[in-house]
Design an enzyme around this catalytic site. Structure first.
Site, PDB file in Angstrom:
ATOM      1  N   LYS A   1      34.186  37.873  41.662  1.00  0.00           N
ATOM      2  CA  LYS A   1      32.630  38.315  41.853  1.00  0.00           C
ATOM      3  C   LYS A   1      31.749  38.074  42.867  1.00  0.00           C
ATOM      4  CE  LYS A   1      35.206  40.380  39.958  1.00  0.00           C
ATOM      5  NZ  LYS A   1      36.423  40.708  38.609  1.00  0.00           N
TER       6      LYS A   1
ATOM      7  N   THR B   1      46.557  29.375  26.209  1.00  0.00           N
ATOM      8  CA  THR B   1      46.703  28.965  27.530  1.00  0.00           C
ATOM      9  C   THR B   1      47.127  30.245  28.482  1.00  0.00           C
ATOM     10  OG1 THR B   1      49.122  29.014  26.687  1.00  0.00           O
ATOM     11  CG2 THR B   1      47.835  27.235  26.419  1.00  0.00           C
ATOM     12  N   GLY B   2      46.380  30.943  27.778  1.00  0.00           N
ATOM     13  CA  GLY B   2      46.288  32.363  29.096  1.00  0.00           C
ATOM     14  C   GLY B   2      47.741  33.211  29.910  1.00  0.00           C
ATOM     15  N   SER B   3      47.219  33.043  30.913  1.00  0.00           N
ATOM     16  CA  SER B   3      48.384  33.561  31.594  1.00  0.00           C
ATOM     17  C   SER B   3      48.354  33.234  33.325  1.00  0.00           C
ATOM     18  CB  SER B   3      47.850  34.818  31.507  1.00  0.00           C
ATOM     19  OG  SER B   3      47.086  35.474  32.726  1.00  0.00           O
TER      20      SER B   3
ATOM     21  N   ALA C   1      39.576  38.698  29.867  1.00  0.00           N
ATOM     22  CA  ALA C   1      38.494  37.291  30.030  1.00  0.00           C
ATOM     23  C   ALA C   1      37.774  38.120  28.371  1.00  0.00           C
ATOM     24  CB  ALA C   1      37.918  37.029  30.530  1.00  0.00           C
TER      25      ALA C   1
ATOM     26  N   CYS D   1      39.743  32.875  34.843  1.00  0.00           N
ATOM     27  CA  CYS D   1      38.873  33.371  34.488  1.00  0.00           C
ATOM     28  C   CYS D   1      37.824  32.650  35.293  1.00  0.00           C
ATOM     29  CB  CYS D   1      37.792  34.310  33.163  1.00  0.00           C
ATOM     30  SG  CYS D   1      36.048  34.755  32.882  1.00  0.00           S
TER      31      CYS D   1
ATOM     32  N   HIS E   1      14.582  57.859  32.796  1.00  0.00           N
ATOM     33  CA  HIS E   1      14.594  58.485  34.155  1.00  0.00           C
ATOM     34  C   HIS E   1      13.873  58.168  35.041  1.00  0.00           C
ATOM     35  CE1 HIS E   1      15.335  62.101  36.985  1.00  0.00           C
ATOM     36  NE2 HIS E   1      13.220  61.547  36.972  1.00  0.00           N
TER      37      HIS E   1
HETATM   38  P1  NAI Z   1      47.862  45.001  37.001  1.00  0.00           P
HETATM   39  O1  NAI Z   1      48.764  45.278  36.151  1.00  0.00           O
HETATM   40  O2  NAI Z   1      46.948  45.595  37.005  1.00  0.00           O
HETATM   41  O3  NAI Z   1      48.624  45.695  38.435  1.00  0.00           O
HETATM   42  C1  NAI Z   1      49.687  45.799  38.982  1.00  0.00           C
HETATM   43  C2  NAI Z   1      50.020  47.018  39.603  1.00  0.00           C
HETATM   44  O4  NAI Z   1      51.415  46.434  40.749  1.00  0.00           O
HETATM   45  C3  NAI Z   1      50.160  48.148  39.024  1.00  0.00           C
HETATM   46  O5  NAI Z   1      49.762  49.347  39.337  1.00  0.00           O
HETATM   47  C4  NAI Z   1      52.155  47.928  38.944  1.00  0.00           C
HETATM   48  O6  NAI Z   1      52.585  49.629  39.050  1.00  0.00           O
HETATM   49  C5  NAI Z   1      52.736  47.230  40.454  1.00  0.00           C
HETATM   50  N1  NAI Z   1      53.556  46.622  40.773  1.00  0.00           N
HETATM   51  C6  NAI Z   1      54.263  46.174  39.572  1.00  0.00           C
HETATM   52  N2  NAI Z   1      56.065  45.438  40.422  1.00  0.00           N
HETATM   53  C7  NAI Z   1      55.937  46.159  41.688  1.00  0.00           C
HETATM   54  C8  NAI Z   1      56.397  45.939  42.386  1.00  0.00           C
HETATM   55  N3  NAI Z   1      57.518  45.466  42.429  1.00  0.00           N
HETATM   56  N4  NAI Z   1      56.058  46.106  43.866  1.00  0.00           N
HETATM   57  C9  NAI Z   1      54.964  46.881  43.738  1.00  0.00           C
HETATM   58  N5  NAI Z   1      54.122  47.254  43.114  1.00  0.00           N
HETATM   59  C10 NAI Z   1      54.051  47.051  41.788  1.00  0.00           C
HETATM   60  O7  NAI Z   1      48.022  43.184  37.726  1.00  0.00           O
HETATM   61  P2  NAI Z   1      47.167  42.921  38.931  1.00  0.00           P
HETATM   62  O8  NAI Z   1      46.293  43.263  39.101  1.00  0.00           O
HETATM   63  O9  NAI Z   1      47.961  42.014  38.684  1.00  0.00           O
HETATM   64  O10 NAI Z   1      46.443  41.952  37.531  1.00  0.00           O
HETATM   65  C11 NAI Z   1      46.868  40.831  36.491  1.00  0.00           C
HETATM   66  C12 NAI Z   1      45.992  41.418  35.305  1.00  0.00           C
HETATM   67  O11 NAI Z   1      44.327  40.226  35.764  1.00  0.00           O
HETATM   68  C13 NAI Z   1      46.008  42.595  34.548  1.00  0.00           C
HETATM   69  O12 NAI Z   1      46.243  42.199  33.010  1.00  0.00           O
HETATM   70  C14 NAI Z   1      44.125  42.836  34.899  1.00  0.00           C
HETATM   71  O13 NAI Z   1      43.819  43.147  33.407  1.00  0.00           O
HETATM   72  C15 NAI Z   1      43.904  41.466  34.709  1.00  0.00           C
HETATM   73  N6  NAI Z   1      42.829  41.720  35.172  1.00  0.00           N
HETATM   74  C16 NAI Z   1      41.233  41.756  34.683  1.00  0.00           C
HETATM   75  C17 NAI Z   1      40.513  42.335  35.470  1.00  0.00           C
HETATM   76  C18 NAI Z   1      39.398  43.414  35.398  1.00  0.00           C
HETATM   77  O14 NAI Z   1      39.380  43.161  34.596  1.00  0.00           O
HETATM   78  N7  NAI Z   1      37.880  43.440  36.032  1.00  0.00           N
HETATM   79  C19 NAI Z   1      40.193  41.687  37.244  1.00  0.00           C
HETATM   80  C20 NAI Z   1      41.460  41.148  37.841  1.00  0.00           C
HETATM   81  C21 NAI Z   1      42.734  41.142  36.923  1.00  0.00           C
END
Ligand code: NAI
Length: 465
Positions: free
Chosen positions: A50, A143-145, A320, A41, A444
């Site tokens: 951000k 340990t996250g992801s 996060a 994060c 408002h």
């Molecule tokens: P995500 O799970 O949000 O989106 C991944 C997208 O890739 C999905 O639409 C899925 O259908 C697609 N996908 C999967 N395999 C594919 C393939 N082989 N070819 C084409 N499309 C495919 O994952 P993302 O964006 O990588 O984010 C990872 C994690 O980080 C998520 O859990 C997300 O919630 C978190 N995150 C959160 C943020 C926030 O809250 N603003 C900002 C960035 C990340």
């Protein structure tokens, strides 16, 4: 050395857990393998993205939005190293902030790779090979992801990048292909589009932002297309070849069929993240896992006494703030209090322009669960402040139980949606109704009046539409 609690990992889950436990009088240590605290994060995720989203949004606004407000300036010039410095300064201030908070709360920090030797024993391996074993009554794994790899598309963080490389490109790519129309793809795709890249998003499913309310995702896609992003839905990337000038991707329909070649300068792989548990020694310690995630009960306990887990390594959304709340809850439970997380009220925000924010159930989830509901909707085109700000894109949708009027979900597409969503979160935490929201006086002129109007629209009594 003996501790009450050792937390492995210093991301938002781990560092918050350590601080809360120390506040409650426990003797706490944190083990972190990276040079700085804060995890994904703070170092390579939420915070640096951000910084770039904010800076690139202003760059875009100065180039395309000022004239309509009667402000005439020459076309803005991008100083990418300057923008990256803003990002680096932001990250530094945040990670140093965590170090300060550890000191303030007397949390001891160990730098090295943490592993669970046995319940009550954590091994720390430092880069130079030195090994130290710490004794503790409790262990929290936080340990996250890590990035989910895509077979055939090998990430080199130069031409084919993950979010980490995409936060650090040395120049604006001519053509950026994003694989995955999820949160990372849309946020970082937006950054580079605003700075001048042509951005195409390739998504496996037939929609963007899976999991979000379908109407919200549809409108968001339309707005991103209006900004110049293009989408290739229901498509899969089957291979990538680095060329002298960039990358050639092989793309075919998700259903299979003829392959097509697509050229890009930079490819961003953003198809999700997976739990990171490498080197933790969980198997030897007998900690049960399911599909890569550590299995826990309602009190964050694994199957091994004295070992707990929170955040991206366990079930639930990889967010996060979800990890932070779990960190507080598990610290309280270990200290003998009643820690708790309400998983029905965890907001989700996509920090694009406009922002997309939601809390609670989507219409699709309510339908699937057979819950009858009323929906109230209000567009920002009918909000005075939105007109004044030239931010009329988007809407608010309030979903309330048909029988009780209890609010079950709120979805907002709007500039500032990520801030606005929290009045809905508080309302839902108190079990509030759409009438409660509708009868709460809203200042408002604010964008938030659209939230109130959407609540009024649940009973078809909105004033301004
Ligand atoms: P995500 O799970 O949000 O989106 C991944 C997208 O890739 C999905 O639409 C899925 O259908 C697609 N996908 C999967 N395999 C594919 C393939 N082989 N070819 C084409 N499309 C495919 O994952 P993302 O964006 O990588 O984010 C990872 C994690 O980080 C998520 O859990 C997300 O919630 C978190 N995150 C959160 C943020 C926030 O809250 N603003 C900002 C960035 C990340």
């Amino acid at each position: 050395m003996s501790y009450d609690l050792i937390v492995i990992g210093s991301g938002p889950g781990g560092y918050v857990c350590a601080i809360r436990a120390a506040q409650l009088g426990l003797k706490v240590a944190v083990v972190e393998k990276e040079k700085t605290y804060g995890g994904t994060c703070l170092n390579i995720g939420c915070i640096p993205s951000k910084a770039l989203l904010h800076a690139s949004e202003l760059f875009d606004e100065a180039g395309h939005g000022f004239a309509a407000l009667g402000i005439e300036v020459p076309a803005p010039k991008l100083n990418l190293p300057g923008m990256m410095k803003h990002k680096a300064d932001t990250v530094a201030a945040n990670v140093n902030g965590v170090a300060f908070l550890f000191k303030k709360n007397k949390v001891e920090a160990f730098r090295g790779l943490g592993a669970v030797l046995a319940p009550g024993k954590v091994q720390v391996t430092v880069e130079d090979g030195t090994v130290q074993v710490l004794e503790t009554r409790n262990i929290v794994i936080a340990t996250g992801s890590e990035v989910t790899p895509l077979p055939g598309v090998e990430i080199d963080e130069k031409r084919i990048v993950s979010s980490t490389g995409a936060l650090d490109l040395a120049k604006v790519p001519g053509r950026l292909i994003v694989i995955g129309a999820g949160v990372i793809g849309l946020e970082l795709g937006s950054v580079w589009r605003r700075l001048g890249a042509r951005v195409e998003v390739i998504e496996y499913l037939d929609r963007i932002l899976p999991g979000m309310d379908a109407e919200v995702a549809k409108q968001a896609q339309r707005l991103f297309e209006k900004q110049g992003m293009t989408f290739r839905l229901a498509s899969k990337v089957t291979g990538a070849k680095a060329t002298a000038k960039g990358v050639t991707l092989t793309v075919e329909s998700a259903a299979g069929g003829a392959a097509e070649s697509v050229e890009a300068d930079i490819v961003l792989v953003a198809i999700g993240r997976r739990p990171f548990t490498a080197g933790l020694g969980l198997e030897a310690a007998g900690v049960a896992m399911e599909r890569g995630r550590i299995v826990i009960d309602d009190h964050f306990r694994t199957n091994v006494a004295g070992i707990f887990a929170i955040g991206d390594v366990v079930r639930g959304p990889m967010l996060a703030h979800k990890a932070e709340d779990e960190g507080v809850a598990v610290a309280e439970i270990i200290a003998g209090k009643a820690g708790h997380v309400n998983y029905d009220v965890i907001p989700g925000v996509v920090y694009t322009f406009p922002e997309i924010a939601s809390v609670g159930k989507t219409e699709e989830e309510l339908k699937a669960a057979g819950i009858e509901y009323n929906a109230g909707k209000f567009p920002f085109t009918a909000n005075g402040r939105a007109r004044a700000n030239r931010a009329t894109d988007g809407f608010v949708k309030v979903l309330a139980d048909k029988a009780t009027d209890r609010v079950l979900g709120v979805h907002i597409v709007a500039a500032g949606a990520g801030e606005m969503i929290h009045e809905a979160a508080v309302l839902m935490e108190f079990g509030g109704s759409s009438e409660d929201l509708a009868r709460t006086c809203h200042a408002h002129p604010t964008m938030s009046e659209a939230v109130k109007e959407a609540a009024m629209a649940v009973e078809k009594r909105q004033i301004h539409l």
